[in-house]
Motif scaffolding. Sequence first.
Motif, PDB file in Angstrom:
ATOM      1  N   ALA A  28       0.855  -1.184   0.000  1.00  0.00           N
ATOM      2  CA  ALA A  28       0.000   0.000   0.000  1.00  0.00           C
ATOM      3  C   ALA A  28       0.890   1.233   0.000  1.00  0.00           C
ATOM      4  CB  ALA A  28      -0.935   0.006   1.214  1.00  0.00           C
ATOM      5  N   GLY A  29       0.339   2.337  -0.470  1.00  0.00           N
ATOM      6  CA  GLY A  29       1.079   3.586  -0.451  1.00  0.00           C
ATOM      7  C   GLY A  29       1.394   4.124  -1.824  1.00  0.00           C
ATOM      8  N   ALA A  30       2.355   5.044  -1.873  1.00  0.00           N
ATOM      9  CA  ALA A  30       2.678   5.758  -3.108  1.00  0.00           C
ATOM     10  C   ALA A  30       3.142   4.824  -4.216  1.00  0.00           C
ATOM     11  CB  ALA A  30       3.749   6.815  -2.827  1.00  0.00           C
ATOM     12  N   ALA A  31       3.893   3.790  -3.872  1.00  0.00           N
ATOM     13  CA  ALA A  31       4.447   2.886  -4.886  1.00  0.00           C
ATOM     14  C   ALA A  31       3.668   1.580  -5.000  1.00  0.00           C
ATOM     15  CB  ALA A  31       5.907   2.591  -4.579  1.00  0.00           C
ATOM     16  N   GLN A  32       2.434   1.566  -4.534  1.00  0.00           N
ATOM     17  CA  GLN A  32       1.641   0.336  -4.594  1.00  0.00           C
ATOM     18  C   GLN A  32       1.476  -0.175  -6.030  1.00  0.00           C
ATOM     19  OE1 GLN A  32      -2.402   0.722  -3.270  1.00  0.00           O
ATOM     20  NE2 GLN A  32      -2.777  -1.471  -3.236  1.00  0.00           N
ATOM     21  N   SER A  33       1.281   0.739  -6.970  1.00  0.00           N
ATOM     22  CA  SER A  33       1.074   0.335  -8.360  1.00  0.00           C
ATOM     23  C   SER A  33       2.307  -0.345  -8.952  1.00  0.00           C
ATOM     24  CB  SER A  33       0.689   1.542  -9.213  1.00  0.00           C
ATOM     25  OG  SER A  33       1.704   2.528  -9.173  1.00  0.00           O
ATOM     26  N   LEU A  34       3.486  -0.097  -8.380  1.00  0.00           N
ATOM     27  CA  LEU A  34       4.700  -0.768  -8.828  1.00  0.00           C
ATOM     28  C   LEU A  34       4.962  -2.051  -8.044  1.00  0.00           C
ATOM     29  CD1 LEU A  34       7.226   2.184  -9.272  1.00  0.00           C
ATOM     30  CD2 LEU A  34       6.074   0.913 -11.068  1.00  0.00           C
ATOM     31  N   VAL A  35       4.789  -1.993  -6.721  1.00  0.00           N
ATOM     32  CA  VAL A  35       5.192  -3.095  -5.859  1.00  0.00           C
ATOM     33  C   VAL A  35       4.195  -4.255  -5.909  1.00  0.00           C
ATOM     34  CG1 VAL A  35       5.680  -3.753  -3.470  1.00  0.00           C
ATOM     35  CG2 VAL A  35       6.473  -1.549  -4.354  1.00  0.00           C
ATOM     36  N   GLN A  36       2.887  -3.955  -5.911  1.00  0.00           N
ATOM     37  CA  GLN A  36       1.907  -5.042  -5.837  1.00  0.00           C
ATOM     38  C   GLN A  36       1.971  -5.996  -7.033  1.00  0.00           C
ATOM     39  OE1 GLN A  36      -0.084  -5.645  -3.039  1.00  0.00           O
ATOM     40  NE2 GLN A  36      -0.269  -7.597  -4.115  1.00  0.00           N
ATOM     41  N   PRO A  37       2.088  -5.522  -8.276  1.00  0.00           N
ATOM     42  CA  PRO A  37       2.243  -6.483  -9.387  1.00  0.00           C
ATOM     43  C   PRO A  37       3.490  -7.350  -9.256  1.00  0.00           C
ATOM     44  CG  PRO A  37       1.641  -4.327 -10.226  1.00  0.00           C
ATOM     45  CD  PRO A  37       1.956  -4.148  -8.769  1.00  0.00           C
TER      46      PRO A  37
ATOM     47  N   ALA B  96      11.219   0.873  -5.883  1.00  0.00           N
ATOM     48  CA  ALA B  96      10.258   1.959  -5.658  1.00  0.00           C
ATOM     49  C   ALA B  96      10.971   3.278  -5.395  1.00  0.00           C
ATOM     50  CB  ALA B  96       9.345   1.609  -4.490  1.00  0.00           C
ATOM     51  N   THR B  97      12.103   3.214  -4.687  1.00  0.00           N
ATOM     52  CA  THR B  97      12.848   4.437  -4.393  1.00  0.00           C
ATOM     53  C   THR B  97      13.375   5.094  -5.658  1.00  0.00           C
ATOM     54  OG1 THR B  97      13.496   3.503  -2.254  1.00  0.00           O
ATOM     55  CG2 THR B  97      14.775   5.360  -3.065  1.00  0.00           C
ATOM     56  N   GLU B  98      13.730   4.301  -6.653  1.00  0.00           N
ATOM     57  CA  GLU B  98      14.222   4.842  -7.916  1.00  0.00           C
ATOM     58  C   GLU B  98      13.130   5.571  -8.689  1.00  0.00           C
ATOM     59  OE1 GLU B  98      17.232   4.949  -9.051  1.00  0.00           O
ATOM     60  OE2 GLU B  98      18.171   3.792  -7.444  1.00  0.00           O
ATOM     61  N   ARG B  99      11.875   5.206  -8.473  1.00  0.00           N
ATOM     62  CA  ARG B  99      10.764   5.743  -9.264  1.00  0.00           C
ATOM     63  C   ARG B  99       9.933   6.801  -8.550  1.00  0.00           C
ATOM     64  NH1 ARG B  99      10.491   4.962 -14.800  1.00  0.00           N
ATOM     65  NH2 ARG B  99      11.358   2.920 -15.313  1.00  0.00           N
ATOM     66  N   HIS B 100       9.913   6.794  -7.219  1.00  0.00           N
ATOM     67  CA  HIS B 100       9.008   7.672  -6.477  1.00  0.00           C
ATOM     68  C   HIS B 100       9.783   8.586  -5.543  1.00  0.00           C
ATOM     69  CE1 HIS B 100       4.830   6.570  -7.398  1.00  0.00           C
ATOM     70  NE2 HIS B 100       5.294   5.362  -7.634  1.00  0.00           N
ATOM     71  N   ILE B 101       9.538   9.876  -5.635  1.00  0.00           N
ATOM     72  CA  ILE B 101      10.163  10.814  -4.712  1.00  0.00           C
ATOM     73  C   ILE B 101       9.562  10.678  -3.319  1.00  0.00           C
ATOM     74  CG2 ILE B 101       8.534  12.704  -5.136  1.00  0.00           C
ATOM     75  CD1 ILE B 101      10.914  14.622  -4.942  1.00  0.00           C
ATOM     76  N   GLU B 102       8.377  10.069  -3.222  1.00  0.00           N
ATOM     77  CA  GLU B 102       7.714   9.918  -1.925  1.00  0.00           C
ATOM     78  C   GLU B 102       8.213   8.711  -1.145  1.00  0.00           C
ATOM     79  OE1 GLU B 102       3.872   9.758  -3.749  1.00  0.00           O
ATOM     80  OE2 GLU B 102       3.321  11.709  -2.944  1.00  0.00           O
ATOM     81  N   VAL B 103       9.133   7.947  -1.712  1.00  0.00           N
ATOM     82  CA  VAL B 103       9.651   6.741  -1.060  1.00  0.00           C
ATOM     83  C   VAL B 103      11.167   6.852  -0.968  1.00  0.00           C
ATOM     84  CG1 VAL B 103       9.796   4.223  -1.130  1.00  0.00           C
ATOM     85  CG2 VAL B 103       7.769   5.383  -2.039  1.00  0.00           C
ATOM     86  N   GLY B 104      11.716   6.537   0.213  1.00  0.00           N
ATOM     87  CA  GLY B 104      13.167   6.571   0.310  1.00  0.00           C
ATOM     88  C   GLY B 104      13.689   6.740   1.718  1.00  0.00           C
TER      89      GLY B 104
ATOM     90  N   PRO C 107      19.690   1.571   4.869  1.00  0.00           N
ATOM     91  CA  PRO C 107      19.446   2.859   4.218  1.00  0.00           C
ATOM     92  C   PRO C 107      18.914   2.664   2.795  1.00  0.00           C
ATOM     93  CG  PRO C 107      21.773   2.367   4.214  1.00  0.00           C
ATOM     94  CD  PRO C 107      21.129   1.283   5.011  1.00  0.00           C
ATOM     95  N   LEU C 108      18.143   3.642   2.341  1.00  0.00           N
ATOM     96  CA  LEU C 108      17.679   3.707   0.974  1.00  0.00           C
ATOM     97  C   LEU C 108      18.169   5.007   0.333  1.00  0.00           C
ATOM     98  CD1 LEU C 108      13.964   2.506   1.342  1.00  0.00           C
ATOM     99  CD2 LEU C 108      15.854   1.203   0.357  1.00  0.00           C
ATOM    100  N   LYS C 109      17.892   5.177  -0.929  1.00  0.00           N
ATOM    101  CA  LYS C 109      18.306   6.386  -1.651  1.00  0.00           C
ATOM    102  C   LYS C 109      17.690   7.615  -1.015  1.00  0.00           C
ATOM    103  CE  LYS C 109      18.527   8.156  -6.400  1.00  0.00           C
ATOM    104  NZ  LYS C 109      18.111   7.901  -7.787  1.00  0.00           N
ATOM    105  N   ARG C 110      18.459   8.707  -0.902  1.00  0.00           N
ATOM    106  CA  ARG C 110      18.016   9.903  -0.203  1.00  0.00           C
ATOM    107  C   ARG C 110      17.639  11.053  -1.144  1.00  0.00           C
ATOM    108  NH1 ARG C 110      19.110  10.435   5.138  1.00  0.00           N
ATOM    109  NH2 ARG C 110      19.403  12.683   4.910  1.00  0.00           N
ATOM    110  N   ASP C 111      17.675  10.878  -2.424  1.00  0.00           N
ATOM    111  CA  ASP C 111      17.371  11.971  -3.361  1.00  0.00           C
ATOM    112  C   ASP C 111      15.893  12.339  -3.291  1.00  0.00           C
ATOM    113  OD1 ASP C 111      19.960  11.875  -4.029  1.00  0.00           O
ATOM    114  OD2 ASP C 111      19.652  10.818  -5.942  1.00  0.00           O
TER     115      ASP C 111
END
Length: 271
Positions: free
Chosen positions: A159-168, A209-217, A267-271
């Motif tokens: 669930a969340g901002a990257a749900q459309s990427l992660v759930q499939p 998800a971190t590579e694609r969404h600024i809301e995740v990281g 840690p994840l990407k911080r950009d």
Amino acid sequence: MALFDQRPAYAHEPTVAPIEHRFSPYSDNGGTILAIAGADFAVIAGDTRQSEGYSIQTRYARKVWQLTDNATLATNGFAADGKNFVKRVKQRLEWYEHAHHKPMGLKAIARMIQTMLYGRRFFPYYVYNILGGIEEDGTGAVYSFDPVGSYEREACRAAGAAQSLVQPFLDNQIYFKNQTPAPGAEAFVPGRLPMATVLGLVVDSFTSATERHIEVGDGLEMYVVMKEGRQTTDLTDEGQLPAGMKVEELGSMGEGRGEKTFLVSMPLKRD
């Protein structure tokens, strides 16, 4: 010719469209959560970034909370509602333990959360919840909820901002959607992957998800709930954790059945 204008006075006034005034107390604070159930364990994870639009509010905001020795809750959506809801859930669990002298079971916690959410359906908590842990029969379980209380038990959920990427991705790797077993091989069974594989899927999900969404990281927190009888080394040895991961065994929260919960962070990407 008429000596006077018979139209009403308001007909001479210019027509002005009505202005609608609307107030919304909600906000979407980004981030992503997911949970995967194994045969005798469950992994519940979330990133640590909290944002509003393209503005990062903080780089460390918890989205996953340990409720009991065998239950962990992940929340995503409006951060203020999420914190308030977790506080009320913990309060009810404490009341239950004082009254019955035992912790509430995972299935009962899921039903309680459903009741709490549905009771606020006219002014709901703007929060998507995922509950994970160990059932009374020792199996791993995941329960997913929408903001008004509809819920079901699943093998995995994001669930969340990257749900459309992660759930499939989870549907393919956990439910084996669009996969065909090799000739003569056993049929795929969801929820039977080893812990090392599940942890790798969680890490892959969040790094992608971190590579694609600024809301995740920023950071990843994974809570691993293991059945009674599994050894502490099952996580560190079998998991083959990547470099940079920290493992912390969380203490008991009461008189449980012996389940163990670990917090694995990286840690994840911080950009």
